[in-house]
Design an enzyme around this catalytic site. Structure first.
Site, mmCIF file in Angstrom:
data_model
loop_
_atom_site.group_PDB
_atom_site.id
_atom_site.type_symbol
_atom_site.label_atom_id
_atom_site.label_comp_id
_atom_site.label_asym_id
_atom_site.label_seq_id
_atom_site.Cartn_x
_atom_site.Cartn_y
_atom_site.Cartn_z
ATOM 1 N N LYS A 267 0.836 -1.207 0.000
ATOM 2 C CA LYS A 267 0.000 0.000 0.000
ATOM 3 C C LYS A 267 0.870 1.256 0.000
ATOM 4 O O LYS A 267 0.517 2.262 -0.622
ATOM 5 C CB LYS A 267 -0.931 0.014 1.213
ATOM 6 C CG LYS A 267 -2.107 -0.958 1.106
ATOM 7 C CD LYS A 267 -3.042 -0.738 2.285
ATOM 8 C CE LYS A 267 -3.953 -1.916 2.540
ATOM 9 N NZ LYS A 267 -4.966 -2.144 1.525
ATOM 10 N N GLU B 252 -2.170 7.150 7.892
ATOM 11 C CA GLU B 252 -2.713 8.186 7.024
ATOM 12 C C GLU B 252 -3.878 8.851 7.726
ATOM 13 O O GLU B 252 -4.382 8.370 8.742
ATOM 14 C CB GLU B 252 -3.097 7.612 5.648
ATOM 15 C CG GLU B 252 -4.193 6.601 5.677
ATOM 16 C CD GLU B 252 -4.473 5.978 4.295
ATOM 17 O OE1 GLU B 252 -3.615 6.023 3.401
ATOM 18 O OE2 GLU B 252 -5.577 5.440 4.127
ATOM 19 N N HIS C 75 -14.649 -2.901 8.069
ATOM 20 C CA HIS C 75 -13.977 -2.503 6.836
ATOM 21 C C HIS C 75 -14.099 -3.539 5.727
ATOM 22 O O HIS C 75 -13.294 -3.584 4.812
ATOM 23 C CB HIS C 75 -12.492 -2.177 7.077
ATOM 24 C CG HIS C 75 -12.275 -1.152 8.144
ATOM 25 N ND1 HIS C 75 -12.809 0.109 8.084
ATOM 26 C CD2 HIS C 75 -11.614 -1.211 9.316
ATOM 27 C CE1 HIS C 75 -12.477 0.779 9.152
ATOM 28 N NE2 HIS C 75 -11.765 0.010 9.926
ATOM 29 N N ARG D 154 -7.291 -7.825 -9.748
ATOM 30 C CA ARG D 154 -8.024 -9.090 -9.963
ATOM 31 C C ARG D 154 -9.496 -8.777 -10.167
ATOM 32 O O ARG D 154 -9.911 -7.629 -10.100
ATOM 33 C CB ARG D 154 -7.880 -9.961 -8.712
ATOM 34 C CG ARG D 154 -8.349 -9.184 -7.465
ATOM 35 C CD ARG D 154 -8.500 -10.047 -6.252
ATOM 36 N NE ARG D 154 -8.587 -9.266 -5.025
ATOM 37 C CZ ARG D 154 -9.666 -8.648 -4.570
ATOM 38 N NH1 ARG D 154 -10.781 -8.683 -5.260
ATOM 39 N NH2 ARG D 154 -9.653 -7.966 -3.434
HETATM 40 P P1 ADP Z 1 -7.952 -3.426 2.743
HETATM 41 O O1 ADP Z 1 -6.979 -3.603 1.619
HETATM 42 O O2 ADP Z 1 -7.496 -4.053 4.016
HETATM 43 O O3 ADP Z 1 -9.362 -3.784 2.368
HETATM 44 P P2 ADP Z 1 -8.355 -0.584 2.241
HETATM 45 O O4 ADP Z 1 -7.228 0.352 2.275
HETATM 46 O O5 ADP Z 1 -8.888 -1.000 0.902
HETATM 47 O O6 ADP Z 1 -7.953 -1.873 3.074
HETATM 48 O O7 ADP Z 1 -9.554 -0.009 3.103
HETATM 49 C C1 ADP Z 1 -10.720 -0.776 3.401
HETATM 50 C C2 ADP Z 1 -11.750 0.108 4.077
HETATM 51 O O8 ADP Z 1 -11.204 0.696 5.276
HETATM 52 C C3 ADP Z 1 -12.216 1.298 3.248
HETATM 53 O O9 ADP Z 1 -13.255 0.963 2.356
HETATM 54 C C4 ADP Z 1 -12.673 2.250 4.344
HETATM 55 O O10 ADP Z 1 -13.929 1.867 4.853
HETATM 56 C C5 ADP Z 1 -11.659 2.014 5.454
HETATM 57 N N1 ADP Z 1 -10.524 2.965 5.349
HETATM 58 C C6 ADP Z 1 -9.293 2.708 4.857
HETATM 59 N N2 ADP Z 1 -8.505 3.813 4.896
HETATM 60 C C7 ADP Z 1 -9.259 4.797 5.442
HETATM 61 C C8 ADP Z 1 -9.026 6.188 5.743
HETATM 62 N N3 ADP Z 1 -7.845 6.781 5.512
HETATM 63 N N4 ADP Z 1 -10.039 6.902 6.275
HETATM 64 C C9 ADP Z 1 -11.256 6.314 6.527
HETATM 65 N N5 ADP Z 1 -11.529 5.027 6.271
HETATM 66 C C10 ADP Z 1 -10.554 4.263 5.735
#
Ligand code: ADP
Length: 498
Positions: A116, A200, A235, A291
Site C-alpha cells: 500500500k 494516514e 472494513h 483481480r
Molecule cells: P484493505 O486492503 O485491508 O481492504 P483498504 O485500504 O482498501 O484496506 O480499506 C478498506 C476500508 O477501510 C475502506 O473501504 C474504508 O472503509 C476504510 N478505510 C481505509 N482507509 C481509510 C481512511 N484513511 N479513512 C477512513 N476510512 C478508511
C-alpha cells in the site's frame, strides 16, 4: 481463444468463471480440496482434480500441485478468481515461466500494487489524489506522532501488505498511537507475514467508491463505471451498488479518467479495480485490486458486459470488445453478500449444514452461488453462501426488488445475515442514498436487525419444523414456505418507522 482453462479457486466464483467458459466453448478444469470433494463447482467442471487437504495453505495455495494439474490436463490458462493466488506475483510469474497463461495482469503490476505504501507513492507520482499520510514505513513512535500531528487526528494505522480490512486501527489521540502501531504490526505479521505499517489521515465520513478497469494487451484501457461499496462491517463490504447515488456525469468522468491513469501508470492489463475514498466532493486513491472483485456482478448487470468473458478474451490476446464511449450504465444494481454469519453476534461466522436451501428468482434477480440443500459451509474458507444481485429500472425499484428477493430466500440450518440486509433495505437513510462506511454504527442497524429477527422468528420456526417433521409432508412445507415469503409485507417500510 483458449480451449481449456483451469480454475484455481472454489465455490461461487469457480462456478461463475466456468459459466463464462462454457458459453465461450472452453473446457474447464476444477481443482478441489478434501473439504470440497463433493462441492458443486467440482462437479460442474468438465474435469476435476484433488489437490490436497482442507486448509488453503495445503490446497488452494499449493502452487506446485495446481501447476502440475495444469500441465497434466493440458490447460492453456489459469483463472485465479479472487483471494487465494489471485494477487500473488510469484504464482503469476511461475505460470508465465511454465507456459501457462495467468488470467490477470503481469506479475510486475501485481507486485507494484501489493504494497500500500509503494502503490500510494506510484499513484501520487502519476497525479492521482492520495490520502495524506506517511509515505514510508513507520518504525518509531516519535516520528509517527510527528506525522500524525502534522496531518491532524484522527489517523488510521494500516498494514502495508494488508487486505480485507485486517488489523487497521483508528487513532483519535496521541496517547493511543503507540498501542495501535504495535497491534497493527502484530496482526499484520501473523496475517500477511509482513509487519510493515504506515499511517494516514482518517477520513470521518467517507464513501467507498471504486472504478472497474479493463485493459487489453494492445494498448486500450477503459473504465466500466463505478460501484459504491460503503456498507461495510469491520472494513469489509457487505452491500454494493452501481451507480453510486452521489455520482454525476462530471465526477464519473474525472474519477474514471483517474482510474485509467492509475492503470496506465503500471502498464496494467486485464480486469482490475481502482478504489477511492470519497468525502465531501473530494476523492482519494485508496488501492488497486489487481483481480476480479467479489462485487463484479453489479457492473455486469448495469452495463451488460461480462467481465469474466472480457478477462478470458484479453488473456488470449484479443483486443477490447468495447470502446469507452460505448459504456453505459442502464438502471440500478444492488448486491447483498449472503453470508453464514450472525449479525447479532458481531457477524461471527456460523458454518454448518444447509438443511434446506431455496434461492429467490423472478425478474431482475441474479444469484451467484455454489451451494444447495445438504451442502455444508465449512470453517476452512469464507462464509459466503451466495451473492444476491438485483437489477431495477431505478434505485427504488432495485431496493424494493432486493427486499422482495430477500424474503423469498429460504435457508434453514445456519444463521445468516439476511436479516441484516432486510434491515438495511428498510432503512430510511439507505433508501435516500445517504451512505458512509460507518453506516451500520451511525444508524444503529443492529437494533433493527434484532427486530427483523424477532418478526421472522415465528414464521421461520414454523418453516423449520415443517421441514424437520417429515419431508413427505410436502403440503405442510409448501404452506410454510409461502407464509415465510409473505414476511416482506409484515416488516415493511412503515413497520420500521413505528
Ligand atoms: P484493505 O486492503 O485491508 O481492504 P483498504 O485500504 O482498501 O484496506 O480499506 C478498506 C476500508 O477501510 C475502506 O473501504 C474504508 O472503509 C476504510 N478505510 C481505509 N482507509 C481509510 C481512511 N484513511 N479513512 C477512513 N476510512 C478508511
Amino acid at each position: 481463444m483458449f480451449k481449456k482453462v483451469l480454475i484455481a479457486n472454489r465455490g461461487e466464483i469457480a462456478i461463475r468463471i466456468m459459466r463464462a467458459c462454457r458459453e465461450l466453448d472452453i473446457n474447464t478444469v476444477a481443482v478441489y480440496s478434501e473439504a470440497d470433494k463433493n462441492a458443486l463447482f467440482a462437479k460442474y467442471a468438465d474435469e476435476a482434480y484433488y489437490i490436497g487437504p482442507s486448509p488453503a495453505s495445503e490446497s488452494y495455495l499449493n502452487m506446485d500441485r495446481i501447476l502440475e494439474v495444469a500441465h497434466e490436463t493440458g490447460s492453456e490458462a489459469i483463472h485465479p478468481g479472487y483471494g487465494f493466488l489471485a494477487e500473488n506475483p510469484v504464482f503469476a510469474r511461475r505460470c508465465t515461466k511454465e507456459g501457462v497463461t495467468f488470467i490477470g495482469p503481469d506479475a510486475s503490476a501485481i507486485e507494484s500494487m501489493g504494497s500500500k505504501i509503494a502503490s500510494k507513492e506510484t499513484m501520487r507520482a502519476a497525479g492521482l489524489p492520495v490520502v495524506p499520510g506517511s509515505n514510508e514505513s513507520i518504525s518509531d513512535v516519535g516520528k509517527a506522532a510527528d506525522i500524525a500531528q502534522s496531518i491532524g487526528y484522527p489517523v488510521i494505522v494500516k498494514s502495508s501488505a494488508g487486505g480485507g480490512g485486517i488489523g487497521m486501527k483508528v487513532v483519535r489521540k496521541k496517547e493511543e498511537l503507540e498501542h495501535a502501531i504495535e497491534s497493527t504490526r502484530r496482526v499484520a505479521k501473523s496475517a500477511f507475514g509482513d509487519s510493515t505499517v504506515f499511517i494516514e489521515k482518517y477520513l470521518e465520513e467517507p464513501r467507498h467508491i471504486e472504478f472497474q478497469i479493463l485493459a487489453d494487451t494492445i494498448g486500450n484501457t477503459i473504465h466500466v463505471c463505478e460501484r459504491e461499496c460503503s456498507i461495510q462491517r469491520r472494513h469489509q463490504k457487505l452491500i454494493e451498488e452501481s451507480p453510486s447515488p452521489v455520482m454525476t456525469p462530471e465526477l464519473r468522468e474525472r474519477m474514471g479518467n483517474d482510474a485509467i491513469k492509475a492503470a496506465k501508470a503500471i502498464n496494467y492489463t486485464n480486469a482490475g479495480t481502482v478504489e477511492f475514498l470519497y468525502s465531501k466532493g473530494d476523492y482519494y486513491f485508496l488501492e488497486m485490486n489487481t483481480r476480479l472483485q467479489v462485487e463484479h456482478p453489479i457492473t455486469e448487470v448495469v452495463t451488460g458486459i461480462s467481465l469474466v468473458k472480457e478477462q478470458l478474451r484479453i488473456a488470449s490476446g484479443e483486443g477490447l470488445n468495447h470502446k469507452q464511449e460505448d459504456i453505459q450504465q442502464r438502471g440500478w444494481a444492488i448486491e447483498c453478500r449472503i453470508n453464514a454469519e450472525d449479525p447479532l453476534n458481531n457477524f461471527t461466522p456460523s458454518p454448518g449444514k444447509l438443511r434446506r436451501y431455496r434461492s429467490p428468482g423472478g425478474p431482475g434477480v441474479r444469484v451467484d452461488s455454489g451451494v444447495h440443500t445438504g451442502y455444508t459451509i465449512t470453517p476452512f474458507y469464507d462464509s459466503l453462501i451466495s451473492k444476491l444481485t438485483v437489477w431495477g429500472e431505478n434505485r427504488d425499484e432495485a431496493i424494493n426488488r432486493m427486499k422482495r428477493a430477500l424474503y423469498e430466500y429460504i435457508i434453514v440450518g445456519v444463521t445468516t445475515n439476511i436479516p441484516f440486509h432486510k434491515a438495511v433495505m428498510n432503512n430510511e437513510y439507505f433508501r435516500r442514498g445517504e451512505l458512509t462506511t460507518h453506516f451500520i454504527d451511525d444508524h444503529n442497524i443492529i437494533a433493527d436487525v434484532a427486530k427483523v429477527v424477532e418478526a421472522d422468528k415465528e414464521k421461520g420456526a414454523t418453516l423449520a419444523s415443517a421441514i424437520g417433521a417429515d419431508d413427505k409432508k410436502v403440503a405442510a412445507i409448501t404452506a410454510a414456505v409461502g407464509a415465510y415469503m409473505q414476511g416482506a409485507k409484515a416488516v415493511g417500510k412503515d413497520d420500521h418507522k413505528r
